[in-house]
Write a protein that holds these residues in place. Sequence first.
Motif, short mmCIF file in Angstrom:
data_model
loop_
_atom_site.label_atom_id
_atom_site.label_comp_id
_atom_site.label_asym_id
_atom_site.label_seq_id
_atom_site.Cartn_x
_atom_site.Cartn_y
_atom_site.Cartn_z
N UNK A 123 -0.83 -17.95 -8.79
CA UNK A 123 -1.21 -16.57 -8.46
C UNK A 123 -2.66 -16.51 -7.99
N UNK A 124 -3.53 -17.25 -8.64
CA UNK A 124 -4.95 -17.23 -8.26
C UNK A 124 -5.15 -17.83 -6.87
N UNK A 125 -4.52 -18.97 -6.63
CA UNK A 125 -4.63 -19.59 -5.30
C UNK A 125 -4.03 -18.71 -4.22
N UNK A 126 -2.90 -18.09 -4.53
CA UNK A 126 -2.21 -17.29 -3.51
C UNK A 126 -2.98 -16.02 -3.18
N UNK A 127 -3.55 -15.36 -4.18
CA UNK A 127 -4.35 -14.17 -3.90
C UNK A 127 -5.56 -14.52 -3.05
N UNK A 128 -6.21 -15.64 -3.35
CA UNK A 128 -7.35 -16.07 -2.53
C UNK A 128 -6.92 -16.32 -1.09
N UNK A 129 -5.73 -16.89 -0.93
CA UNK A 129 -5.18 -17.14 0.40
C UNK A 129 -4.95 -15.83 1.15
N UNK A 130 -4.34 -14.85 0.48
CA UNK A 130 -4.08 -13.56 1.11
C UNK A 130 -5.38 -12.85 1.51
N UNK A 131 -6.35 -12.89 0.63
CA UNK A 131 -7.62 -12.21 0.92
C UNK A 131 -8.34 -12.89 2.09
N UNK A 136 -9.38 -11.20 8.39
CA UNK A 136 -9.19 -11.21 9.84
C UNK A 136 -8.35 -10.03 10.32
N UNK A 137 -7.31 -9.70 9.58
CA UNK A 137 -6.44 -8.57 9.95
C UNK A 137 -5.55 -8.23 8.77
N UNK A 138 -4.90 -7.05 8.77
CA UNK A 138 -4.05 -6.63 7.65
C UNK A 138 -2.89 -7.60 7.41
N UNK A 179 -4.60 -4.08 -7.00
CA UNK A 179 -5.93 -3.49 -7.10
C UNK A 179 -6.93 -4.17 -6.18
N UNK A 180 -6.48 -5.24 -5.52
CA UNK A 180 -7.35 -5.98 -4.60
C UNK A 180 -7.22 -5.50 -3.16
N UNK A 181 -6.57 -4.35 -2.97
CA UNK A 181 -6.48 -3.78 -1.63
C UNK A 181 -5.09 -3.80 -1.03
N UNK A 182 -4.05 -3.89 -1.90
CA UNK A 182 -2.67 -3.93 -1.42
C UNK A 182 -1.83 -2.83 -2.05
N UNK A 183 -0.73 -2.48 -1.37
CA UNK A 183 0.16 -1.40 -1.80
C UNK A 183 1.59 -1.88 -1.85
N UNK A 221 -1.32 -4.49 3.10
CA UNK A 221 -2.73 -4.12 2.99
C UNK A 221 -2.86 -2.60 3.03
N UNK A 222 -3.78 -2.07 2.24
CA UNK A 222 -3.94 -0.62 2.16
C UNK A 222 -4.14 0.02 3.53
N UNK A 223 -4.71 -0.72 4.43
CA UNK A 223 -4.94 -0.22 5.80
C UNK A 223 -3.64 0.19 6.49
#
Length: 250
Positions: A123-131, A136-138, A179-183, A221-223
């Motif tokens: 989970x930690x590695x994957x969240x860092x990957x997503x962020x 670069x883009x949503x 809470x890191x910017x995703x919905x 992404x919240x965007x």
Amino acid sequence: MKFVSWNVNGIRACVKKGFLDYFHQVDADFFAIQETKCQKGQIELQLDGYEQYWNDAERKGYSGTAIFTKHTPLSVQYGIGEDLIDQEGRVIALEYSKFYLVTCYTPNSKRDLSRLPYRLSWEEHFLAYLKNLEEKKPVILCGDLNVAHTEIDLKNAKSNHGNSGFTQEERGKMTTLLSSGFTDSFRYLYPETTDKYSWWSYMNKVRERNIGWRIDYFIVSNELTNSIKKAEIHNEILGSDHCPVFLELK
């Protein structure tokens, strides 16, 4: 644009149970699957109008993901750059001009929770990957994330507290992701809806009685939240112990 995600629990078996009927009926722009359980050359799907991207596990008959798309991506990434994790074929990311589409099959922590430490590290590695992608883009993330986030995301919450897929640790990681910017697209449209699930045990008549879990998601992404037009769970579709989930963006 229409997106579908489905844990098919073995694509070769699912094809024999009507996969292609649903695939052509839904006519999605992007169709992601998890738990393909096959290696290159073990199945050949004729999907006219679609490009196919597969990420197989090194271990035969295990894990694996794929994305079928009508739209040629700018780039394709397989895995998240972690050797141990990437041996299991759990992630594919397609880059487009305005977003990344990521399909994911999150590791199960196992009934005895013996794989929970690995899962939490994942989970930690994957969240860092997503962020990193999101810089670069949503991002549009879909797949079997192997967690019911809240008590309304499974039928018998009280008796499942602490069980695999509903531990405080796994639920906490989902909270951290959101809470890191995703919905969570389904909860965005239906914050209080109950009895809508995407996975059921194969035990006797569990699916008929709708004793299920919602563990398959479209998370954006919240965007992109204002672009969410539909978020559906197609629980009438058989062929796997999971059902497809659907997202439409304006």
